[in-house]
Design a protein around this motif. Structure first.
Motif, PDB file in Angstrom:
ATOM      1  N   ILE A 107     -15.274  17.375  20.167  1.00 45.97           N
ATOM      2  CA  ILE A 107     -15.531  18.238  19.498  1.00 45.97           C
ATOM      3  C   ILE A 107     -15.465  19.652  20.296  1.00 45.97           C
ATOM      4  N   GLU A 108     -16.517  19.423  21.170  1.00 46.21           N
ATOM      5  CA  GLU A 108     -16.862  20.604  22.241  1.00 46.21           C
ATOM      6  C   GLU A 108     -15.639  20.953  23.091  1.00 46.21           C
ATOM      7  N   LYS A 109     -14.951  19.743  23.529  1.00 47.97           N
ATOM      8  CA  LYS A 109     -13.804  20.084  24.501  1.00 47.97           C
ATOM      9  C   LYS A 109     -12.705  20.879  23.423  1.00 47.97           C
ATOM     10  N   GLY A 110     -12.462  20.315  22.495  1.00 48.73           N
ATOM     11  CA  GLY A 110     -11.524  21.217  21.353  1.00 48.73           C
ATOM     12  C   GLY A 110     -12.135  22.841  21.095  1.00 48.73           C
ATOM     13  N   LYS A 111     -13.229  23.082  20.952  1.00 47.55           N
ATOM     14  CA  LYS A 111     -13.766  24.023  20.745  1.00 47.55           C
ATOM     15  C   LYS A 111     -13.543  25.061  21.958  1.00 47.55           C
ATOM     16  N   ASP A 112     -13.667  24.530  23.208  1.00 48.06           N
ATOM     17  CA  ASP A 112     -13.352  25.054  24.504  1.00 48.06           C
ATOM     18  C   ASP A 112     -12.071  25.361  24.442  1.00 48.06           C
ATOM     19  N   TYR A 113     -11.136  24.465  24.258  1.00 49.19           N
ATOM     20  CA  TYR A 113      -9.665  24.774  24.198  1.00 49.19           C
ATOM     21  C   TYR A 113      -9.544  25.866  23.225  1.00 49.19           C
ATOM     22  N   LEU A 114      -9.855  25.846  22.168  1.00 51.07           N
ATOM     23  CA  LEU A 114      -9.402  26.894  21.253  1.00 51.07           C
ATOM     24  C   LEU A 114     -10.044  28.440  21.759  1.00 51.07           C
ATOM     25  N   ILE A 125      -2.322  34.668  19.353  1.00 49.62           N
ATOM     26  CA  ILE A 125      -3.487  34.776  18.486  1.00 49.62           C
ATOM     27  C   ILE A 125      -4.829  35.432  19.139  1.00 49.62           C
ATOM     28  N   SER A 126      -5.529  35.963  18.292  1.00 49.13           N
ATOM     29  CA  SER A 126      -6.521  37.008  18.720  1.00 49.13           C
ATOM     30  C   SER A 126      -7.982  36.177  18.714  1.00 49.13           C
ATOM     31  N   VAL A 127      -8.781  36.754  19.270  1.00 50.68           N
ATOM     32  CA  VAL A 127     -10.406  36.092  19.480  1.00 50.68           C
ATOM     33  C   VAL A 127     -10.955  36.016  17.896  1.00 50.68           C
ATOM     34  N   GLN A 128     -10.631  36.849  17.146  1.00 46.63           N
ATOM     35  CA  GLN A 128     -11.171  36.484  15.975  1.00 46.63           C
ATOM     36  C   GLN A 128     -10.588  35.640  14.832  1.00 46.63           C
ATOM     37  N   GLN A 129      -9.220  35.366  15.200  1.00 48.44           N
ATOM     38  CA  GLN A 129      -8.670  34.257  14.615  1.00 48.44           C
ATOM     39  C   GLN A 129      -9.229  32.961  14.920  1.00 48.44           C
ATOM     40  N   VAL A 130      -9.645  32.902  16.458  1.00 52.18           N
ATOM     41  CA  VAL A 130     -10.278  31.852  17.181  1.00 52.18           C
ATOM     42  C   VAL A 130     -11.418  31.509  16.452  1.00 52.18           C
ATOM     43  N   ALA A 136     -14.554  27.322  10.658  1.00 56.44           N
ATOM     44  CA  ALA A 136     -14.387  26.375   9.579  1.00 56.44           C
ATOM     45  C   ALA A 136     -14.374  25.167   9.994  1.00 56.44           C
ATOM     46  N   VAL A 137     -13.918  24.709  11.256  1.00 55.25           N
ATOM     47  CA  VAL A 137     -14.020  23.527  11.815  1.00 55.25           C
ATOM     48  C   VAL A 137     -15.321  22.814  11.772  1.00 55.25           C
ATOM     49  N   GLU A 138     -16.343  23.870  12.319  1.00 54.23           N
ATOM     50  CA  GLU A 138     -17.838  23.474  12.471  1.00 54.23           C
ATOM     51  C   GLU A 138     -18.306  23.151  11.100  1.00 54.23           C
ATOM     52  N   SER A 139     -18.139  23.818   9.875  1.00 55.39           N
ATOM     53  CA  SER A 139     -18.484  23.615   8.692  1.00 55.39           C
ATOM     54  C   SER A 139     -17.931  22.157   8.244  1.00 55.39           C
ATOM     55  N   LYS A 140     -16.818  22.100   8.268  1.00 55.52           N
ATOM     56  CA  LYS A 140     -16.107  20.636   8.068  1.00 55.52           C
ATOM     57  C   LYS A 140     -16.737  19.513   8.627  1.00 55.52           C
ATOM     58  N   VAL A 141     -17.139  19.670   9.831  1.00 58.42           N
ATOM     59  CA  VAL A 141     -17.902  18.496  10.774  1.00 58.42           C
ATOM     60  C   VAL A 141     -19.128  18.266   9.789  1.00 58.42           C
ATOM     61  N   VAL A 142     -19.819  19.651   9.705  1.00 58.58           N
ATOM     62  CA  VAL A 142     -21.329  19.476   8.988  1.00 58.58           C
ATOM     63  C   VAL A 142     -21.311  18.652   7.804  1.00 58.58           C
TER      64      VAL A 142
END
Length: 357
Positions: A107-114, A125-130, A136-142
């Motif tokens: 997940i951390e690698k995916g976050k860094d990639y995004l 794509i903009s920084v805000q979109q990322v 959203a991904v972090e909330s789903k992981v929680v």
């Protein structure tokens, strides 16, 4: 409006056989809806017994008694289940545990990639979109973590239920196979005498259900085995786990293949990155899915399934929502049952009209 409904009712249910079929259908559906969770072992045993009845019937032709044929088939079935539990289940459990432990780093690698996407593709794509995607991904992981904790807290209860299943289901299957004739005779005594349409629907569904169950088992083994071999040859990690998921995904037509693509692509991406190996795995996986949908499914289910894909998807969503896994597994036979019921009532209406003429 009332006259229209009255006319439709008279057309479809003037024949007593039609009324008997409707009452049996309503009664069975009501009992399954309200009490289905209490008789799940019986339903599971009924499915297994129905599947094993074919080899028992064939063996009975060369053996002196049905009891002997039942004993041989049950020994083979129990031996196969034990072999799967002792050989395959430990491997899947080990790979699942390793994947869960490695998930945070993935997940951390995916976050860094995004987070680096705006630098690579500033016009797309903009920084805000990322940041919104990451949040959203972090909330789903929680939420997923909370679900895993809740499941682990109830694991003791589930373990007891599984132990009961492991004892009750084989016993039920054995007696259903051994005493098929008296059990069938007893059920016929409970059904009203006006059961011509019930017999018609059953004869139409019997062949289709057997072909469907047998074909589904063969499809799971072929697709899962081919996926495992392909992933292992391509040195993809968690090949056994991913191959099993791909095999089980065929239980959910169309939707399952799309869902299982996510873990396959994710594991390949985090293992190889955007490299030729990643694209090779996706291409091979796509070829397996294409061969399954365009070659294997028509070959296995040409006689069992004659439904539009829209009806199949609706059946999966509807019956899956009602009965979970078993609703999904039997979505196509249940949809075929609805079609057979429609054909039976139409036939009854035509026959009634012919008698009047």
């Amino acid at each position: 409006m009332f006259e229209l409904i009255k006319s439709w009712y008279q057309d479809k249910f003037s024949d007593p056989d039609s009324v008997t079929l409707l009452l049996l259908l309503v009664f069975t559906g009501t009992m399954l809806y309200f009490f289905g969770s209490f008789v799940i072992p019986v339903l599971v045993a009924l499915v297994i017994a129905y599947l094993l009845d074919w080899p028992v019937t064939r063996l009975q032709r060369v053996l002196p008694s049905r009891i002997m044929a039942t004993n041989i088939v049950m020994l083979g079935f129990v031996g196969l289940v034990l072999a799967l539990m002792l050989v395959i289940v430990p491997v899947l459990w080990s790979q699942t545990s390793n994947l869960v432990q490695e998930a945070p780093s993935m997940i951390e690698k995916g976050k860094d990639y995004l987070l680096h996407l705006p630098d690579t593709y500033p016009n797309l794509i903009s920084v805000q979109q990322v940041q919104n995607i990451v949040a959203a991904v972090e909330s789903k992981v929680v939420a997923l973590g909370e679900l895993i904790v809740s499941v682990s807290l109830t694991s003791i209860k589930d373990l007891v239920a599984w132990l009961i299943y492991l004892i009750l289901v084989p016993l039920l299957v054995f007696f259903m196979l051994k005493d098929k004739v008296p059990l069938t005779a007893g059920i016929k005594q409970l059904i009203p005498k006006d059961r011509k349409l019930i017999t018609q629907v059953w004869e139409e569904m019997d062949h289709q259900i057997m072909n469907y169950i047998r074909g589904k088992v063969i499809e799971i083994v072929i697709v899962g085995g081919a996926s495992f071999i392909a992933f292992a040859v391509l040195e993809l990690r968690y090949a056994a786990l991913l191959g099993t998921l791909v095999g089980l995904s065929v239980l959910i037509p169309f939707i399952g293949a799309a869902l299982v693509t996510i873990p396959v692509a994710a594991v390949a991406l985090f293992q190889f990155g955007i490299a030729p190996e990643f694209w090779t795995i996706l291409i091979v996986y796509g070829i397996i899915q294409a061969l399954d949908g365009n070659l294997l499914v028509p070959l296995l289910f040409s006689e069992a399934v004659d439904l539009n894909p829209v009806y199949i998807i609706v059946a999966v969503l509807f019956f899956g929502g009602l009965w979970g896994f078993w609703g999904v597994f039997f979505a196509i036979p249940l949809a075929s049952l609805v079609k057979a019921l429609g054909n039976a009532w139409s036939t009854s209406h035509k026959n009634l009209k012919a008698k009047e003429v």
